[in-house]
Design a protein around this motif. Structure first.
Motif, PDB file in Angstrom:
ATOM      1  N   ALA A  86       0.848  -1.199   0.000  1.00  0.00           N
ATOM      2  CA  ALA A  86       0.000   0.000   0.000  1.00  0.00           C
ATOM      3  C   ALA A  86       0.882   1.248   0.000  1.00  0.00           C
ATOM      4  O   ALA A  86       1.768   1.385   0.850  1.00  0.00           O
ATOM      5  N   PRO A  87       0.674   2.149  -0.947  1.00  0.00           N
ATOM      6  CA  PRO A  87       1.512   3.358  -0.995  1.00  0.00           C
ATOM      7  C   PRO A  87       1.247   4.260   0.203  1.00  0.00           C
ATOM      8  O   PRO A  87       0.170   4.219   0.805  1.00  0.00           O
ATOM      9  N   GLU A  88       2.224   5.052   0.539  1.00  0.00           N
ATOM     10  CA  GLU A  88       2.119   5.939   1.701  1.00  0.00           C
ATOM     11  C   GLU A  88       2.348   7.384   1.282  1.00  0.00           C
ATOM     12  O   GLU A  88       3.044   7.658   0.295  1.00  0.00           O
ATOM     13  N   ILE A  89       1.742   8.280   2.025  1.00  0.00           N
ATOM     14  CA  ILE A  89       1.909   9.707   1.787  1.00  0.00           C
ATOM     15  C   ILE A  89       1.703  10.442   3.107  1.00  0.00           C
ATOM     16  O   ILE A  89       0.861  10.028   3.929  1.00  0.00           O
ATOM     17  N   ALA A  90       2.449  11.494   3.338  1.00  0.00           N
ATOM     18  CA  ALA A  90       2.306  12.279   4.564  1.00  0.00           C
ATOM     19  C   ALA A  90       1.129  13.242   4.420  1.00  0.00           C
ATOM     20  O   ALA A  90       1.077  14.043   3.491  1.00  0.00           O
ATOM     21  N   LEU A  91       0.160  13.140   5.336  1.00  0.00           N
ATOM     22  CA  LEU A  91      -1.021  13.998   5.316  1.00  0.00           C
ATOM     23  C   LEU A  91      -1.171  14.680   6.674  1.00  0.00           C
ATOM     24  O   LEU A  91      -0.778  14.121   7.711  1.00  0.00           O
ATOM     25  N   PRO A  92      -1.774  15.865   6.712  1.00  0.00           N
ATOM     26  CA  PRO A  92      -2.018  16.526   8.006  1.00  0.00           C
ATOM     27  C   PRO A  92      -3.032  15.755   8.832  1.00  0.00           C
ATOM     28  O   PRO A  92      -3.832  14.972   8.307  1.00  0.00           O
ATOM     29  N   LEU A  93      -3.011  15.975  10.131  1.00  0.00           N
ATOM     30  CA  LEU A  93      -3.926  15.265  11.020  1.00  0.00           C
ATOM     31  C   LEU A  93      -5.362  15.737  10.862  1.00  0.00           C
ATOM     32  O   LEU A  93      -6.299  15.007  11.191  1.00  0.00           O
ATOM     33  N   LYS A  94      -5.568  16.965  10.384  1.00  0.00           N
ATOM     34  CA  LYS A  94      -6.910  17.521  10.217  1.00  0.00           C
ATOM     35  C   LYS A  94      -6.888  18.561   9.110  1.00  0.00           C
ATOM     36  O   LYS A  94      -5.825  19.012   8.692  1.00  0.00           O
ATOM     37  N   TYR A  95      -8.090  18.890   8.659  1.00  0.00           N
ATOM     38  CA  TYR A  95      -8.212  19.993   7.707  1.00  0.00           C
ATOM     39  C   TYR A  95      -8.073  21.321   8.454  1.00  0.00           C
ATOM     40  O   TYR A  95      -8.291  21.390   9.669  1.00  0.00           O
ATOM     41  N   ALA A  96      -7.725  22.353   7.728  1.00  0.00           N
ATOM     42  CA  ALA A  96      -7.477  23.650   8.360  1.00  0.00           C
ATOM     43  C   ALA A  96      -8.679  24.119   9.165  1.00  0.00           C
ATOM     44  O   ALA A  96      -8.528  24.723  10.223  1.00  0.00           O
ATOM     45  N   GLU A  97      -9.896  23.839   8.680  1.00  0.00           N
ATOM     46  CA  GLU A  97     -11.114  24.262   9.384  1.00  0.00           C
ATOM     47  C   GLU A  97     -11.975  23.072   9.776  1.00  0.00           C
ATOM     48  O   GLU A  97     -13.197  23.203   9.929  1.00  0.00           O
ATOM     49  N   GLY A  98     -11.345  21.915   9.937  1.00  0.00           N
ATOM     50  CA  GLY A  98     -12.078  20.715  10.307  1.00  0.00           C
ATOM     51  C   GLY A  98     -11.710  20.234  11.695  1.00  0.00           C
ATOM     52  O   GLY A  98     -10.964  20.885  12.431  1.00  0.00           O
ATOM     53  N   SER A  99     -12.217  19.055  12.040  1.00  0.00           N
ATOM     54  CA  SER A  99     -11.953  18.466  13.348  1.00  0.00           C
ATOM     55  C   SER A  99     -10.942  17.333  13.200  1.00  0.00           C
ATOM     56  O   SER A  99     -10.508  16.996  12.102  1.00  0.00           O
ATOM     57  N   VAL A 100     -10.567  16.728  14.320  1.00  0.00           N
ATOM     58  CA  VAL A 100      -9.610  15.629  14.308  1.00  0.00           C
ATOM     59  C   VAL A 100     -10.326  14.277  14.408  1.00  0.00           C
ATOM     60  O   VAL A 100      -9.690  13.245  14.612  1.00  0.00           O
ATOM     61  N   LYS A 101     -11.642  14.266  14.220  1.00  0.00           N
ATOM     62  CA  LYS A 101     -12.415  13.039  14.351  1.00  0.00           C
ATOM     63  C   LYS A 101     -12.656  12.425  12.979  1.00  0.00           C
ATOM     64  O   LYS A 101     -13.123  13.092  12.061  1.00  0.00           O
ATOM     65  N   SER A 102     -12.352  11.127  12.851  1.00  0.00           N
ATOM     66  CA  SER A 102     -12.594  10.416  11.600  1.00  0.00           C
ATOM     67  C   SER A 102     -14.090  10.218  11.402  1.00  0.00           C
ATOM     68  O   SER A 102     -14.849  10.059  12.371  1.00  0.00           O
ATOM     69  N   ASN A 103     -14.529  10.237  10.149  1.00  0.00           N
ATOM     70  CA  ASN A 103     -15.958  10.036   9.892  1.00  0.00           C
ATOM     71  C   ASN A 103     -16.273   8.631   9.395  1.00  0.00           C
ATOM     72  O   ASN A 103     -17.405   8.336   9.019  1.00  0.00           O
ATOM     73  N   GLY A 104     -15.284   7.729   9.361  1.00  0.00           N
ATOM     74  CA  GLY A 104     -15.549   6.346   8.982  1.00  0.00           C
ATOM     75  C   GLY A 104     -15.994   6.215   7.545  1.00  0.00           C
ATOM     76  O   GLY A 104     -15.716   7.053   6.691  1.00  0.00           O
ATOM     77  N   ASP A 105     -16.718   5.133   7.272  1.00  0.00           N
ATOM     78  CA  ASP A 105     -17.212   4.861   5.921  1.00  0.00           C
ATOM     79  C   ASP A 105     -18.482   5.660   5.672  1.00  0.00           C
ATOM     80  O   ASP A 105     -19.490   5.473   6.349  1.00  0.00           O
ATOM     81  N   ILE A 106     -18.451   6.549   4.690  1.00  0.00           N
ATOM     82  CA  ILE A 106     -19.614   7.392   4.396  1.00  0.00           C
ATOM     83  C   ILE A 106     -20.151   7.113   2.997  1.00  0.00           C
ATOM     84  O   ILE A 106     -20.903   7.912   2.428  1.00  0.00           O
ATOM     85  N   SER A 107     -19.790   5.960   2.434  1.00  0.00           N
ATOM     86  CA  SER A 107     -20.190   5.664   1.059  1.00  0.00           C
ATOM     87  C   SER A 107     -21.691   5.508   0.903  1.00  0.00           C
ATOM     88  O   SER A 107     -22.220   5.665  -0.201  1.00  0.00           O
ATOM     89  N   GLU A 108     -22.411   5.191   1.982  1.00  0.00           N
ATOM     90  CA  GLU A 108     -23.861   5.001   1.894  1.00  0.00           C
ATOM     91  C   GLU A 108     -24.631   6.160   2.535  1.00  0.00           C
ATOM     92  O   GLU A 108     -25.829   6.053   2.769  1.00  0.00           O
TER      93      GLU A 108
END
Length: 480
Positions: free
Chosen positions: A26-48
């Motif tokens: 699986a490829p890796e990439i460095a990403l920030p922990l949160k969006y600039a105006e977002g929260s630090v909580k994951s939203n899980g699977d939102i496909s449905e």
């Protein structure tokens, strides 16, 4: 006996072969922990998650469902799944023995003339059974099937991406439909008000309280409003045509249905954006890019295996039967069996070049995946920044419309009493018209930004379809 036992593991190792080329990780990439105006909580699977239902618009809900079932781009993507599944079968068949059976019956003879005797007619029947098996000593066909499975997974991800794009396009077109309907309604309301002002001005002219200039200015404002309406109607029809086409229908088939007016869609629920790492799971275009990378990595093994010798086992059995007209016959059974060695010695550098090309394509696929991830993060950041501020714009414009409405009422009453000029009324009307148009556009933009945000985080494409298919290549790797 001891030598046979010692050689047996070596023979089994030779027959089982090894797999050349790198294993996909699986490829890796460095990403920030949160969006600039977002929260630090994951939203899980939102496909449905049916995010469009927050508009509380039953017509839009029905269009979304209809689009997911009928959109031609989705149906095209589904056909590409069928093609990819067939390619998996082809890739797997190459590693299996092949068996071919053929038969032929023939009656032959010749009639002589000018002193030449006839030949004796004869009947001949032959059959042929061929078997061949290329031993996959270096994993060429294993890697080839691995690539085909990854491509199949990519086809499934592309269907999800097509569904997500469909949701975005239908929602955007529907929002435009309601926006132009609102603009048309505003224009017609303003036209009514300006015609009333024109009639009042004409009465003032007859009473000597207004000039011909006032009448001409009022007429000009009426005519300019009339001129705006056809363009808005054209834009409405274009948006309605777009909705119909997205649903796989002729362009004008939904005009009568969409002409039944409704308010502009306004989202009433705040979106949970999650964190940037969620995109790798939730965005189907990112999954498709990762599966393309997996296929490219497997192709390196295919290209590398072609540098090494290959051994194939083959054989045939050919029975034949011949019967002459005189009653004599003959029977013959021929057979052959043996291995064949194919050893590449000199090819002008072609095989090495193929390997170099495969490695370059894998590096390109990784860069494409990385670019897709970073682009997705940018889309979320942009949409989140817009949604955060759209509400303030809409609230300010609502206040602006109320203020200009009050100013128009005051200037109109003052003009009737002769305490102000027509110019004050016309200016107030222009201000109200402009403020109403700006408010409608701001509501449209707010809805579009809400759609963009939900699409950017990868929400809703599996609604009504169940969980996304688990990657076939990943299952195969886990099983191994």
């Amino acid at each position: 006996m001891t030598s046979i036992r010692a050689a047996a593991p070596l023979v089994m190792l030779l027959l089982s072969g090894c797999v050349l080329g790198p294993d996909h990780k699986a490829p890796e990439i460095a990403l920030p922990l949160k969006y600039a105006e977002g929260s630090v909580k994951s939203n899980g699977d939102i496909s449905e998650t049916a995010w469009w239902q927050s508009f509380n618009d039953r017509r839009l809900n029905a269009l979304m469902k209809q689009g997911l079932d009928q959109n031609l781009s989705i149906l095209e993507a589904l056909e590409r799944i069928n093609q990819a599944e067939a390619n998996v079968v082809v890739a797997g068949a190459n590693a299996l023995p092949s068996l071919t059976l053929s038969s032929q019956v023939e009656r032959s003879g010749a009639r002589g003339f000018r002193g030449t005797n006839d030949t004796t007619p004869r009947t001949q029947a032959t059959g042929n059974l061929d078997v061949s098996w290329l031993l996959d000593l270096f994993g060429r066909y294993k890697r080839n099937k691995e690539s085909a499975l990854a491509t199949l997974d990519q086809a499934y991800a592309n269907v999800d991406a097509a569904r997500l794009s469909l949701l975005s396009s239908v929602a955007a077109a529907y929002i435009d439909v309601r926006y132009y309907q609102e603009r048309i309604a505003i224009a017609r309301s303003n036209l009514k008000s300006r015609r009333e002002t024109l009639e009042l001005t004409r009465l003032q002219l007859e009473a000597g309280a207004a000039s011909r200039l006032d009448v001409v200015q009022a007429e000009g404002l009426v005519n300019s409003t009339v001129a705006d309406i056809p363009g808005l109607e054209t834009s409405f029809r274009r948006a309605a045509h777009r909705v119909a086409t997205l649903l796989g229908q002729p362009a004008s088939s939904m005009l009568s249905d969409l002409q039944r007016g409704a308010g502009q869609p306004v989202a009433r629920i705040n979106t949970k954006t999650g964190i940037p790492a969620d995109l790798i799971r939730n965005r189907p275009d990112i999954r498709a890019a990762e599966r393309a990378l997996a296929a490219a990595v497997a192709d390196i093994g295919v290209a590398e295996a072609q540098l090494y010798p290959s051994i194939s086992l083959g054989g045939s059995i050919t029975p034949s039967y011949t019967r002459l007209a005189g009653g004599s016959d003959s029977h013959l059974l021929s057979w052959s069996f043996g291995p064949a060695l194919n050893l590449p010695i000199f090819d002008g550098g072609q095989l090495r070049a193929n390997l170099s090309s495969a490695e370059s394509k894998a590096r390109e696929a990784y860069l494409t995946w990385k670019d897709t991830v970073l682009g997705a993060v940018e889309e979320v950041e942009n949409a989140l920044a817009a949604v955060t501020r759209d509400g303030r714009t809409v609230a300010a414009l609502r206040d602006t419309v109320r203020s200009y409405d009050e100013a128009l009422n005051l200037s109109t009453a003052s003009y009737r009493d002769g305490a102000s000029s027509l110019l004050d009324v016309l200016d107030a009307q222009r201000s109200v018209s402009s403020a109403q148009a700006n408010l409608a556009q701001a509501i449209q933009q707010q809805a579009q930004d809400y759609v963009s945000l939900n699409v950017a985080i990868g929400g809703g494409y599996a609604w009504g379809k169940g969980p996304t298919r688990v990657a076939a290549a990943a299952r195969t790797a886990a099983a191994q």
